[in-house]
Motif scaffolding. Structure first.
Motif, mmCIF file in Angstrom:
data_model
loop_
_atom_site.group_PDB
_atom_site.id
_atom_site.type_symbol
_atom_site.label_atom_id
_atom_site.label_comp_id
_atom_site.label_asym_id
_atom_site.label_seq_id
_atom_site.Cartn_x
_atom_site.Cartn_y
_atom_site.Cartn_z
ATOM 1 N N ASP A 21 34.799 36.495 44.965
ATOM 2 C CA ASP A 21 33.831 35.425 44.704
ATOM 3 C C ASP A 21 33.091 35.670 43.388
ATOM 4 O O ASP A 21 31.954 35.241 43.204
ATOM 5 N N ASP A 22 33.771 36.377 42.465
ATOM 6 C CA ASP A 22 33.228 36.603 41.130
ATOM 7 C C ASP A 22 33.664 35.467 40.193
ATOM 8 O O ASP A 22 34.459 34.608 40.588
ATOM 9 N N PRO A 23 33.185 35.428 38.960
ATOM 10 C CA PRO A 23 33.541 34.334 38.043
ATOM 11 C C PRO A 23 35.033 34.228 37.737
ATOM 12 O O PRO A 23 35.509 33.155 37.366
ATOM 13 N N HIS A 24 35.792 35.306 37.927
ATOM 14 C CA HIS A 24 37.209 35.259 37.592
ATOM 15 C C HIS A 24 37.992 34.298 38.483
ATOM 16 O O HIS A 24 39.033 33.790 38.078
ATOM 17 N N HIS A 25 37.515 34.055 39.696
ATOM 18 C CA HIS A 25 38.282 33.182 40.585
ATOM 19 C C HIS A 25 38.347 31.766 40.029
ATOM 20 O O HIS A 25 39.349 31.060 40.202
ATOM 21 N N GLU A 26 37.306 31.331 39.319
ATOM 22 C CA GLU A 26 37.315 29.991 38.733
ATOM 23 C C GLU A 26 38.360 29.893 37.620
ATOM 24 O O GLU A 26 39.040 28.873 37.479
ATOM 25 N N MET A 27 38.485 30.952 36.840
ATOM 26 C CA MET A 27 39.498 31.007 35.787
ATOM 27 C C MET A 27 40.905 30.871 36.373
ATOM 28 O O MET A 27 41.758 30.153 35.847
ATOM 29 N N ILE A 28 41.123 31.544 37.498
ATOM 30 C CA ILE A 28 42.436 31.506 38.148
ATOM 31 C C ILE A 28 42.727 30.120 38.719
ATOM 32 O O ILE A 28 43.820 29.556 38.507
ATOM 33 N N GLN A 80 45.815 25.246 47.194
ATOM 34 C CA GLN A 80 44.755 25.021 48.183
ATOM 35 C C GLN A 80 44.615 26.196 49.144
ATOM 36 O O GLN A 80 43.641 26.280 49.891
ATOM 37 N N HIS A 81 45.585 27.113 49.108
ATOM 38 C CA HIS A 81 45.515 28.282 49.982
ATOM 39 C C HIS A 81 45.295 29.568 49.184
ATOM 40 O O HIS A 81 45.844 30.625 49.510
ATOM 41 N N ILE A 82 44.489 29.477 48.133
ATOM 42 C CA ILE A 82 43.995 30.660 47.442
ATOM 43 C C ILE A 82 42.643 30.974 48.072
ATOM 44 O O ILE A 82 41.668 30.259 47.870
ATOM 45 N N PHE A 83 42.591 32.013 48.866
ATOM 46 C CA PHE A 83 41.401 32.303 49.673
ATOM 47 C C PHE A 83 40.385 33.111 48.874
ATOM 48 O O PHE A 83 40.710 34.176 48.327
ATOM 49 N N LYS A 84 39.156 32.613 48.818
ATOM 50 C CA LYS A 84 38.072 33.330 48.150
ATOM 51 C C LYS A 84 37.335 34.159 49.186
ATOM 52 O O LYS A 84 36.812 33.639 50.174
ATOM 53 N N GLN A 85 37.289 35.468 48.959
ATOM 54 C CA GLN A 85 36.670 36.383 49.912
ATOM 55 C C GLN A 85 35.263 36.779 49.433
ATOM 56 O O GLN A 85 35.104 37.343 48.346
ATOM 57 N N LYS A 86 34.299 36.488 50.250
ATOM 58 C CA LYS A 86 32.911 36.781 49.921
ATOM 59 C C LYS A 86 32.694 38.292 49.816
ATOM 60 O O LYS A 86 33.135 39.059 50.667
ATOM 61 N N GLY A 87 32.003 38.690 48.760
ATOM 62 C CA GLY A 87 31.677 40.099 48.575
ATOM 63 C C GLY A 87 32.793 40.943 47.982
ATOM 64 O O GLY A 87 32.614 42.143 47.760
#
Length: 310
Positions: free
Chosen positions: A64-71, A83-90
């Motif tokens: 859940d860092d800024p890099h996930h938006e880039m990806i 749609q199934h790229i799961f963002k994991q909190k923490g």
């Protein structure tokens, strides 16, 4: 079941690459510039298969860092179903630092990929009905042993499972599920982990490919870098030299090879000799590319490369 639809499950990284002024990594203080790009075995394979005109559905995980938006932005731009790229909190998105020598060879890498160990079958269970509609599945060994085993046991008998081994340290994760694979792609060091002895001479490498083939894997490819590839399939067995190339960066060459081989096998349009030649041509294109992106591979570019080397 959709024949042109390929399901890819594995890791996506932020790659930080830098070039060394030498063919070794200097130990003294030298200012390096690190350039961030998106990478990872399954990401590279998905990109290549998109270029080869397949419809790709990608399952992976990010932090859940800024890099996930880039990806996510990059995947959307490349029209990869994400749609199934799961963002994991923490958690932090996987990140790898690559040091590349002046000769284009990888000198050293540092990986932070702990997030993949938390990507358990829990995430895949609700998706099984959708996953089962794909005739071809591709996984990499960034996934945990538990998740790889779950996938191997979940795939329908009418679908084919291909595995790309990502590093020697992760090769052992597939030791108990080898018979489930239609095809496997690994280098000499990774094959050594599975065979449990070091591979040196060509006879050793061929014997290792025989052993993997006898586990039930129809298509075995042990890549040998500049020395080519060892192939063991129902229609061909042997070591084939690499095609000539002006090497810029060897990263991604194995992924380009694997993607093109998978494309050739599932298309049913080529002989095994042609499939292997096309894979080597794709690998040659990859090492010559200034950067990895869409457009690095295409059927036309592969054919052109083959014609130039005949």
């Amino acid at each position: 079941m959709r024949t042109n639809d390929i399901l890819c499950v594995g890791g996506i990284n932020i790659d930080w690459s830098t070039l060394s002024p030498e063919d070794y990594f200097p130990v003294d203080s030298i200012p390096f510039v690190f350039t961030p790009t998106i990478g990872g075995v399954i990401y590279n394979v998905a990109l290549n298969l998109i270029d080869l005109k397949h419809d790709i559905r990608l399952i992976s995980t990010v932090g859940d860092d800024p890099h996930h938006e880039m990806i996510i932005t990059a995947l959307q731009e490349k029209k990869i179903h994400c749609q199934h790229i799961f963002k994991q909190k923490g958690e932090q998105t996987a990140s790898i630092i690559f040091m590349i020598g002046k000769n284009g060879e990888l000198l050293h890498h540092i990986a932070r990929t702990q997030i993949y160990d938390t990507f358990t079958p829990h995430y895949l269970m609700p998706l099984l009905t959708e996953m089962e509609t794909s005739k071809t599945w591709v996984v990499d060994t960034d996934l945990s042993e538990e998740t790889l085993s779950f996938i191997a046991n979940a795939i329908p008998k009418t679908s084919k499972l291909f595995c790309i081994v990502s590093t020697p340290s992760k090769a052992g994760r597939i030791a108990t599920i080898l018979p489930y694979f239609e095809g496997i792609f690994l280098n000499k060091a990774e094959a050594s982990v599975l065979i449990k002895y070091e591979l040196n001479a060509d006879d050793d490498i061929l014997a290792a490919s025989d052993w993997l083939h006898k586990q039930g894997i129809s298509y075995v490819f042990i890549t040998l870098g500049k020395d080519g590839v060892c192939v063991n399939t129902p229609h061909y067995r042997g070591i084939i030299p690499a095609l000539p190339a002006n090497v810029h960066d060897t990263q991604g060459a194995g992924d380009a090879f694997a993607s093109t081989i998978i494309d050739g096998i599932i298309s049913g349009s080529y002989s095994m000799k042609e499939i292997i030649f096309r894979g080597l041509a794709a690998s040659s294109l990859a090492v010559e590319a200034k950067k990895r992106n869409n457009g690095m591979l295409s059927h036309a570019l592969i054919t052109e490369k083959m014609q130039k080397t005949q």
